[in-house]
Design a protein around this motif. Sequence first.
Motif, PDB file in Angstrom:
ATOM      1  N   THR A   1       0.822  -1.218   0.000  1.00 42.77           N
ATOM      2  CA  THR A   1       0.000   0.000   0.000  1.00 42.77           C
ATOM      3  C   THR A   1       0.856   1.270   0.000  1.00 42.77           C
ATOM      4  OG1 THR A   1      -0.098  -0.020   2.408  1.00 42.77           O
ATOM      5  CG2 THR A   1      -1.894  -1.113   1.231  1.00 42.77           C
ATOM      6  N   LYS A   2       2.116   1.122   0.328  1.00 46.60           N
ATOM      7  CA  LYS A   2       2.989   2.296   0.356  1.00 46.60           C
ATOM      8  C   LYS A   2       4.314   1.974  -0.313  1.00 46.60           C
ATOM      9  CE  LYS A   2       0.883   4.519   4.306  1.00 46.60           C
ATOM     10  NZ  LYS A   2       1.009   5.029   5.659  1.00 46.60           N
ATOM     11  N   MET A   3       4.957   3.037  -0.763  1.00 42.90           N
ATOM     12  CA  MET A   3       6.242   2.850  -1.440  1.00 42.90           C
ATOM     13  C   MET A   3       7.222   3.912  -0.945  1.00 42.90           C
ATOM     14  SD  MET A   3       7.070   3.270  -5.500  1.00 42.90           S
ATOM     15  CE  MET A   3       6.948   5.058  -5.463  1.00 42.90           C
ATOM     16  N   ALA A   4       8.349   3.455  -0.467  1.00 41.13           N
ATOM     17  CA  ALA A   4       9.416   4.402  -0.116  1.00 41.13           C
ATOM     18  C   ALA A   4      10.254   4.642  -1.363  1.00 41.13           C
ATOM     19  CB  ALA A   4      10.272   3.815   0.996  1.00 41.13           C
ATOM     20  N   PHE A   5      10.755   5.844  -1.526  1.00 39.27           N
ATOM     21  CA  PHE A   5      11.621   6.134  -2.665  1.00 39.27           C
ATOM     22  C   PHE A   5      12.529   7.303  -2.321  1.00 39.27           C
ATOM     23  CE2 PHE A   5       9.706  10.041  -4.400  1.00 39.27           C
ATOM     24  CZ  PHE A   5       8.492  10.053  -3.717  1.00 39.27           C
ATOM     25  N   VAL A   6      13.513   7.497  -3.161  1.00 38.15           N
ATOM     26  CA  VAL A   6      14.472   8.588  -2.942  1.00 38.15           C
ATOM     27  C   VAL A   6      14.161   9.694  -3.931  1.00 38.15           C
ATOM     28  CG1 VAL A   6      16.907   9.232  -3.013  1.00 38.15           C
ATOM     29  CG2 VAL A   6      16.235   7.006  -2.128  1.00 38.15           C
ATOM     30  N   SER A   7      14.165  10.911  -3.442  1.00 38.73           N
ATOM     31  CA  SER A   7      13.902  12.045  -4.325  1.00 38.73           C
ATOM     32  C   SER A   7      14.818  13.209  -3.959  1.00 38.73           C
ATOM     33  CB  SER A   7      12.441  12.488  -4.194  1.00 38.73           C
ATOM     34  OG  SER A   7      12.223  13.626  -5.006  1.00 38.73           O
ATOM     35  N   SER A   8      15.204  13.943  -4.997  1.00 43.94           N
ATOM     36  CA  SER A   8      16.037  15.128  -4.774  1.00 43.94           C
ATOM     37  C   SER A   8      15.196  16.395  -4.849  1.00 43.94           C
ATOM     38  CB  SER A   8      17.156  15.170  -5.819  1.00 43.94           C
ATOM     39  OG  SER A   8      16.585  15.284  -7.111  1.00 43.94           O
ATOM     40  N   ARG A   9      13.888  16.256  -4.711  1.00 44.79           N
ATOM     41  CA  ARG A   9      12.980  17.397  -4.881  1.00 44.79           C
ATOM     42  C   ARG A   9      13.239  18.510  -3.862  1.00 44.79           C
ATOM     43  NH1 ARG A   9       7.382  14.420  -4.281  1.00 44.79           N
ATOM     44  NH2 ARG A   9       8.505  13.034  -5.707  1.00 44.79           N
TER      45      ARG A   9
ATOM     46  N   VAL B   1       2.474  12.166  -0.851  1.00 46.82           N
ATOM     47  CA  VAL B   1       3.891  11.907  -0.598  1.00 46.82           C
ATOM     48  C   VAL B   1       4.294  12.616   0.690  1.00 46.82           C
ATOM     49  CG1 VAL B   1       6.240  12.275  -1.432  1.00 46.82           C
ATOM     50  CG2 VAL B   1       4.433  11.646  -3.031  1.00 46.82           C
ATOM     51  N   GLU B   2       4.988  11.896   1.560  1.00 46.10           N
ATOM     52  CA  GLU B   2       5.490  12.495   2.804  1.00 46.10           C
ATOM     53  C   GLU B   2       6.977  12.231   2.932  1.00 46.10           C
ATOM     54  OE1 GLU B   2       3.369  11.162   6.193  1.00 46.10           O
ATOM     55  OE2 GLU B   2       1.450  11.984   5.515  1.00 46.10           O
ATOM     56  N   ARG B   3       7.673  13.230   3.382  1.00 48.22           N
ATOM     57  CA  ARG B   3       9.122  13.067   3.557  1.00 48.22           C
ATOM     58  C   ARG B   3       9.390  12.273   4.840  1.00 48.22           C
ATOM     59  NH1 ARG B   3      13.696  17.875   3.289  1.00 48.22           N
ATOM     60  NH2 ARG B   3      15.415  16.643   4.164  1.00 48.22           N
ATOM     61  N   LEU B   4      10.304  11.313   4.760  1.00 51.10           N
ATOM     62  CA  LEU B   4      10.592  10.460   5.915  1.00 51.10           C
ATOM     63  C   LEU B   4      11.865  10.883   6.636  1.00 51.10           C
ATOM     64  CD1 LEU B   4       9.802   7.767   7.440  1.00 51.10           C
ATOM     65  CD2 LEU B   4      11.466   6.647   5.977  1.00 51.10           C
ATOM     66  N   THR B   5      12.920  11.162   5.889  1.00 50.23           N
ATOM     67  CA  THR B   5      14.213  11.451   6.533  1.00 50.23           C
ATOM     68  C   THR B   5      14.527  12.947   6.470  1.00 50.23           C
ATOM     69  OG1 THR B   5      15.354  10.999   4.466  1.00 50.23           O
ATOM     70  CG2 THR B   5      15.162   9.178   6.028  1.00 50.23           C
TER      71      THR B   5
ATOM     72  N   TYR C   1      11.324   9.456   0.840  1.00 52.21           N
ATOM     73  CA  TYR C   1       9.917   9.859   0.933  1.00 52.21           C
ATOM     74  C   TYR C   1       9.051   8.598   0.916  1.00 52.21           C
ATOM     75  CZ  TYR C   1      11.594  14.554  -0.251  1.00 52.21           C
ATOM     76  OH  TYR C   1      12.244  15.758  -0.244  1.00 52.21           O
ATOM     77  N   ILE C   2       7.829   8.765   1.371  1.00 49.15           N
ATOM     78  CA  ILE C   2       6.871   7.647   1.316  1.00 49.15           C
ATOM     79  C   ILE C   2       5.677   8.064   0.473  1.00 49.15           C
ATOM     80  CG2 ILE C   2       5.270   6.235   2.665  1.00 49.15           C
ATOM     81  CD1 ILE C   2       7.293   6.139   4.879  1.00 49.15           C
ATOM     82  N   TYR C   3       5.383   7.226  -0.516  1.00 47.78           N
ATOM     83  CA  TYR C   3       4.275   7.471  -1.439  1.00 47.78           C
ATOM     84  C   TYR C   3       3.115   6.545  -1.082  1.00 47.78           C
ATOM     85  CZ  TYR C   3       1.761   7.467  -5.918  1.00 47.78           C
ATOM     86  OH  TYR C   3       0.804   7.548  -6.897  1.00 47.78           O
TER      87      TYR C   3
END
Lengths: 324, 441
Positions: free
Chosen positions: B304-312, B328-332, B319-321
Amino acid sequence: MQENTYLMQGMDNEFRPMTITMVISMVCHVLLAAILIYAPISRQQPDFAMPSVIHVSMVTLAETEPEIEAVPEPVIPDDLESLAVSAPEDFPEDEPVKPEPVPEPEPVKDTPDPDVIPEPVKPEPVKPEPVKPEPEKPEPVKPRPEKTEPVAKKIVDNKKVVPRKKRPRFKKPAKIIADTKLVKPRGPSREEIIKNAIANIRKDVKAASGNNDGLAGPGLAGKEASALLNVYQVNLAVRVERNWAFSTQMAGDDKDLEGIIGFSVMPSGQLKNIWFEKKSGNSYMDESIRKAVVKSNPFQAHPRGLFKPHVEVYLRYTPKGLNK
Amino acid sequence: MKKNTIIITGTAIFFFLFCFPFFAMSAGKNVITINPFLRKMPIAVPHFKSVPDNAELSENCAAILSDTLEFTGYFKILKQAAFPDSPHITGKIDSVADFGQWTAIGADYLITGGIKTNGKLFEMELRLFDTVKQTMLIGKRYKGWTVDREKTIRRFCSEVIHHLTGSWGFFDSRIAFVSNGTGNKEIYTCDFNGKSIKKFTTHKSITLTPSWSSDAKWLAYTSYAKGNPDIYIKKLRDKYGSVFSRNGTNATPAWVPGKFMLAASLSFSGDQDIYLLTGKGKLGKRLTRKWGIDTSPAFSPDGTKMAFVSSRAGSPQIYIYDMRSGKVERLTFDGRYNTQPDWSPKGNEIVYSALNRSRIDICVIGVNGRNMRKLTRNSGKNESPSWAPDGSMIVFSSNREGPNRIYIMTAFGTDQRRLLVLPGQQSSPAWSPRLVQKISD
């Protein structure tokens, strides 16, 4: 006069409740006076003279006693041979820990097929009989007349009953510190742990008696008896700690887990009973500490001068010491 | 009314004065705080009883069992020399005469085994005893081909782990990784313990970021075999599969749990975003749309969720999608470079590599962004963490001993050790789900 009569009349109306109040007040005062008379006796109990918590973390001990040589951090030995304890004897009758007969696994009759997983035959589930320690309610400490006698006198009296040869060797705290080198080492830093624990207790006793003489009870013998009990309790605690194996992975790295287990030891050193005062909420951790207590049986026999049908020990167990 | 009040008040005072000392007494227990002395479960594994008598075989079987259990980090294997009596000498493996002898040497558990060989066939009996409770916890009998002896022992180890922890462990899982020992970066696979290494790709090119499907039958990876970084989706058994190739970068594939579908980072549109792909290599839904590089997807166990790396936000962060709402929410937030996330099989944590003060370390963070903890310290560059299927261990690459090698550790950072030794350097390890495999494959 009329006013006085009026006042007197009013008093007549209030006389009965006032009498009741006065009677209750008198009863209360008498009870309070009785309690105050008996209170010093109850304060002789070591529990009141000592702080409610003694921390014997092997790591913290080294830091709390600057007057003693620096205690090295406890090192987990590569082999557990150093953990070896004397073979435990059977439990007393009131501790039903009996292995149930185990069913033999059924043999698989099918010829093994290289492409088929040989299905292991599941044996009938073995239900280990849960050990239900009957929680022994802590007896309320009642003021007993013999408690007022100095402990030294009691020792003299008991020498007549129990021959000196059969009494377990357990010296007074002041001598124990000096004699720890004579004790056969059971593992790394055990002596230091006990030595520090004893020093802590002596320090606490001293502090308690210094701060409030009334709480420490009359005479030096009372303090020493109290310290003797506490040293013995710490000795038991150290033994359990040395037998406590606990996997961090199993508990899920929750360092805030904490429980309190109680157990009682008979004069011979045999474990009498185990109960949980407060469970940690983690069944694995609770089971691991219960195992540690059982593995530690038999314990050291009661020290000379300690006249109790059994000694109760309460251990607050927590994984906080892990990964330090 | 007044009379009642006086009586109640009097009773309360009496009760308080009379009972207070008893409350005080019960609260005055002397409680001693203790901490664990040993961080593992002490277990004794004596040599097996073998019929016909074969000392080497009985010792070898016990060694395999001990090594397999010790690998998990749960157990402390006690030394044979301390054992009171060995079942392979007494001949008794179905019962224990004196449990006290085993607890006396510190054993919480005891495993006895017996093996009977007949040509190419064997019959094995294994039992796990609780020495403190003095009961048998598990008893199993296996039959099979002698070549499957080690797998059979591992299967019993799974039973032991399952009995004690509730999960089936990872003894039937494999690890994929990249190695350049042949001069080219190719993908290899090995058992959980680094044994039985097999070369999987032969592209003679640069091959990166292997990813296992949730049934462990497919492997997806990025390869420059045709000059462009393309995504290859291949079946493990026959290496049959498909290739997804578009202009630009096609990288970091990650399988959606329970589906024949994966997510990957694609840049054919000009911006590198994460898209869904079918298992047959067809383009699906676009998941991220923000300008900047979005890469390294990793799904939660329920998908149901996907973590990914973004340079946004300027620097690479995790981030978690939310797959349902698209939010999208930032995790770190700690550190300026947090990448390579992998979602724990238990679903509550994400492991990643973090660059901080010119050090790259493996960190774990709760999915709520709390309880971040660093698992590696002062030991070179540590990258590409991947969870074991039961969440108890983590595999990662590190150059702590010079070249990049594959290492493993427990989920709490303890028991860090090298997994295998191969020529060249190894990187990008990916731990497979449990393989539902036959004993003889």
